[in-house]
Structures are given as structure tokens and as C-alpha cells.
Design an enzyme around this catalytic site. Structure first.
Site, PDB file in Angstrom:
ATOM      1  N   GLY A  14     -21.569   6.482  94.836  1.00 26.46           N
ATOM      2  CA  GLY A  14     -22.876   6.169  95.186  1.00 26.46           C
ATOM      3  C   GLY A  14     -23.732   6.220  93.876  1.00 26.46           C
ATOM      4  O   GLY A  14     -22.933   6.206  92.833  1.00 26.46           O
ATOM      5  N   GLY A  15     -24.794   6.001  94.194  1.00 29.87           N
ATOM      6  CA  GLY A  15     -25.899   5.932  92.886  1.00 29.87           C
ATOM      7  C   GLY A  15     -25.997   7.010  92.207  1.00 29.87           C
ATOM      8  O   GLY A  15     -26.293   7.092  91.033  1.00 29.87           O
ATOM      9  N   VAL A  19     -18.097  11.411  94.999  1.00 29.36           N
ATOM     10  CA  VAL A  19     -17.299  12.370  95.729  1.00 29.36           C
ATOM     11  C   VAL A  19     -15.657  12.262  95.767  1.00 29.36           C
ATOM     12  O   VAL A  19     -14.983  11.337  95.465  1.00 29.36           O
ATOM     13  CB  VAL A  19     -17.460  11.849  97.476  1.00 29.36           C
ATOM     14  CG1 VAL A  19     -16.694  12.821  98.324  1.00 29.36           C
ATOM     15  CG2 VAL A  19     -18.563  12.132  97.808  1.00 29.36           C
ATOM     16  N   LYS A  34     -18.732  16.836  96.404  1.00 30.70           N
ATOM     17  CA  LYS A  34     -19.615  15.669  95.832  1.00 30.70           C
ATOM     18  C   LYS A  34     -20.055  16.128  94.840  1.00 30.70           C
ATOM     19  O   LYS A  34     -20.767  17.407  94.603  1.00 30.70           O
ATOM     20  CB  LYS A  34     -20.745  15.482  96.675  1.00 30.70           C
ATOM     21  CG  LYS A  34     -21.682  14.493  96.692  1.00 30.70           C
ATOM     22  CD  LYS A  34     -22.749  14.155  97.863  1.00 30.70           C
ATOM     23  CE  LYS A  34     -23.674  12.991  97.567  1.00 30.70           C
ATOM     24  NZ  LYS A  34     -24.331  12.675  98.775  1.00 30.70           N
ATOM     25  N   ASP A 128     -31.120   6.903 106.133  1.00 30.38           N
ATOM     26  CA  ASP A 128     -30.047   5.983 105.432  1.00 30.38           C
ATOM     27  C   ASP A 128     -28.976   5.923 106.373  1.00 30.38           C
ATOM     28  O   ASP A 128     -27.825   5.928 105.673  1.00 30.38           O
ATOM     29  CB  ASP A 128     -29.687   6.275 103.986  1.00 30.38           C
ATOM     30  CG  ASP A 128     -29.412   5.142 103.403  1.00 30.38           C
ATOM     31  OD1 ASP A 128     -29.604   4.139 103.502  1.00 30.38           O
ATOM     32  OD2 ASP A 128     -28.418   5.457 102.324  1.00 30.38           O
TER      33      ASP A 128
END
Length: 377
Positions: A14-15, A19, A34, A128
Site C-alpha cells: 500500500g501507500g 505486507v 505489515k 476505506d
């Protein structure tokens, strides 16, 4: 990590974090770990938000929410140890098999809504929800993950500023596009409806509250499912389902109307389906695990975490950062400069070519108008 967890290949990116597959050497079980991006570890607000995700998920114990087992810091890098879910994200299945059936979409959303209701009961709004953050276990159970921008009631004042925009644009309710502060459960209800649309169509769920577009947008979707999505994604939050449980009840009524039997624990059948009927299934293995960057329309306001740009840079955008790449703003600037330089070189070359082609051959006489008179004797 921390001398206890060994990391393998990345499972997703992700940003703000990556992970990895992990192994707990003490308990001898597989985990997902993560890890916060090294470039962000020095920012105290980012670190606090990352650890806030762990605290938010640790408060939740539900079959439809990924379980947190541990949190720690290796050197300057914080990490979260989570349950490993091997079936992949719902978005992976959509990418592979295309739109899903009413039966599959209904079961997915019933599991998601059960997890959301448990979150809301603890005062946590996810903010989200999307198919990318819905994981599927090998026994067909749906699990919500990624509470990285969740709104925890008691923490909101310290983390979310008025006007901060956080979430994924296609799945955001209108009020979240104005500010992520003060959102309630109906924001997640909207995102759940948008996710249901994406699962049924394979398309991004933009403008679902625009009634003038409904005939085109909902073409091919059964009327019972259409009713649920339209109400969940109403422009006015007060007109949506008041809770995740209320939306779940509406989906159960729709499935009964369509003659669909509801499985225990809302589990999805992963064998015996096929692409022809849009049903998720395993061909012996789950979809190939790939590092999936966050969608480009994911928005996390950098100003909220004091990561604003310098005076001559465009805002840093977490959601378009990839391993080994520059931020999207710098990439776009470099492309512009490259295009300008290439254009200048081409124009210069054409100019030289035209001038040379207009000159006479060496042995040819000049036209009279161009002949130079001989100097007088």
C-alpha cells in the site's frame, strides 16, 4: 523481525506499508507481517497512525475481521503481526474471473457487514471499505482488513483534521470527499454498497448516487440487488441504511426473493463454481499472490500527517508510490521535461533539414535573381 518473525516474499503493498508473508518461530505458525515503509519511519505522526491501526484492530475480535496477534518495532521500523489469509483479496478474484453472481456478491457483503457492525459497535468506522480490503480465507470466510485510516471515536481529535480527505475516491460517500472528520457508520454503509456494485459489475462504482445515470449504471443488475445498492449509496446519509445490520437484513430479503440459500457463517463455496456463472472457485490453488499497489484514486491527505510539499513540489501522494519508483509528482514532471526536450530536438532537426534541402547542388548555377554581379574592373 524482532528476532521472532522471519519474513518471506511480499503479499501486498500500500501507500504506507508492505505486507510480507511471515513465520512465527516461537509458535511455529504462519503469519502476515505489515511493515511501515522505511521512508516514513522517521515521521512521528505516521508512526502514531500506523500503531493506531494495530490498536483499532486489536480491539476487534470477530470471524469477519483479520485478527491482530502482535505489534513491535525492529530498530526504527514498526510492524504489525496479523492473521494470514490465504485466499487472496476479493479484488483479485474480480480481476481474474470478472463480475460475480448475486449469490457470491450477497455472501461477500453479508460477511463484510457483519464485521462492520462489530466495528461500529466498538466505535470504529473503517473509512476505506472496498474489495481490495476484503480477504477470502481458504474455507470461504470473508475478512475485513486494513484499518489504517479507521476513525476511532476517542482518537479522532488527535489524528484527523477538519478538511482532511482520506479513503478511496470511487467508494467514498459525498461527505467523506469534503472531510474525513466526523464520519459515522453510514459512510461505511455507502462504501459497502459501492463495493457490492463493483463485485457485481467488475467496474469502479463512480456516481452511484446520480439518479440520472442509474439506467446505464445498473444495466444487467437484478432489481433486488439494485434496490439495495441505490439505498446504500444515497447522496444523503440520512436516506441510507442506518446501520450495517439494517443493510444486511435488506440483502437477506433480496437473496430470499431471488431464491438464493444463505450459507452458514455466510461462507462462499470455493469449489464447483466456474467463470461461466461468475462464481468464485479454486482451481486447486488461490489466485497467484502479487504485490498489488494501492489504487491510484486512493486519497490520503498528506497535510494531515505534516508531509506537505515544499514550495516547488506538488503534494506527495502515498497511493502512487511503488517500490523503486519516484513519487508520482516527480515522475510526471520528469516525463514533461523529457517530452519537451525530445520536441526541441525534433524541431531543430527538421529546421536544419528544410534549410539544407532548399540549397542548390554544388555545380548548379544560381538563378538570375540570386547571381552576384562581378565587381567592376
Amino acid at each position: 523481525a524482532n528476532g521472532r518473525y522471519t519474513l518471506s516474499s511480499p503479499l501486498g503493498q500500500g501507500g504506507m506499508a508492505t505486507v510480507y508473508g511471515g513465520f512465527d518461530t516461537m509458535l511455529e505458525v504462519e503469519r502476515a507481517v505489515k511493515v511501515l515503509s522505511p521512508a516514513l519511519c522517521s515521521n512521528e505522526k505516521v508512526r502514531r497512525r500506523f500503531l493506531a491501526e494495530a490498536r483499532a484492530m486489536a480491539k476487534l475480535r470477530h470471524p469477519n475481521i483479520v485478527t491482530i496477534f502482535d505489534v513491535g518495532i525492529e530498530g526504527e521500523t514498526p510492524f504489525i503481526v496479523m492473521e494470514k489469509v490465504d485466499g487472496g483479496a476479493v479484488m483479485d478474484w474480480i480481476d481474474r474471473d470478472g463480475p460475480q453472481s448475486d449469490e457470491v456478491a450477497g455472501h461477500i457483503m453479508l460477511g463484510v457487514l457483519a464485521g462492520l457492525q462489530a466495528s461500529h459497535d466498538r466505535g470504529i468506522v473503517h473509512r476505506d471499505i472496498k474489495p481490495h480490503n476484503m480477504l477470502l480465507s481458504r474455507d470461504g470466510l470473508i475478512k475485513i482488513t486494513d484499518y489504517g485510516i479507521a476513525n476511532v471515536a476517542e482518537d479522532e481529535r488527535s489524528f484527523t483534521k477538519t478538511g482532511a480527505i482520506m479513503g478511496t475516491l470511487a467508494y467514498m460517500p459525498p461527505e467523506q470527499r469534503q472531510s474525513a472528520k466526523g464520519l459515522g457508520p453510514t459512510a461505511d454503509v455507502f462504501a459497502a454498497g459501492a463495493s457490492m456494485y463493483a463485485i457485481l459489475t467488475g467496474s469502479e462504482p463512480f456516481d452511484l448516487y446520480n439518479e440520472s445515470l442509474h439506467e446505464r449504471l445498473f444495466d444487467g443488475i437484478s432489481q433486488p440487488m439494485r434496490r439495495v445498492i441505490v439505498k446504500a449509496c444515497h447522496y444523503d446519509a440520512a436516506e441510507r441504511y442506518e446501520s450495517a445490520s439494517a443493510m444486511s437484513r435488506a440483502i437477506l430479503e433480496c437473496m430470499a426473493e431471488l431464491g438464493i440459500a444463505v450459507a452458514q457463517d455466510f461462507r462462499i463455496s470455493l469449489d464447483g463454481g466456474g467463470r461461466a456463472d461468475g462464481t468464485m472457485f479454486f482451481d486447486g490453488e488461490a489466485p497467484t499472490e502479487t504485490v498489488r499497489p494501492a489504487p491510484e484514486n486512493t486519497t490520503i491527505n498528506p497535510m494531515e500527517m505534516d508531509l506537505g510539499p515544499t514550495s516547488d513540489e506538488e503534494p506527495y501522494r502515498f497511493w502512487t508510490t511503488h517500490v523503486g519508483d519516484e513519487p508520482a509528482g516527480k515522475r510526471s514532471k520528469s516525463r514533461v521535461w523529457t517530452f519537451m526536450l525530445v520536441t526541441i530536438v525534433v524541431v531543430a532537426a527538421l529546421t536544419v533539414f528544410v534549410k539544407r534541402s532548399s540549397l542548390p547542388d554544388d555545380g548548379a548555377a544560381l538563378p538570375a535573381a540570386q547571381q552576384v554581379p562581378a565587381p567592376p574592373e
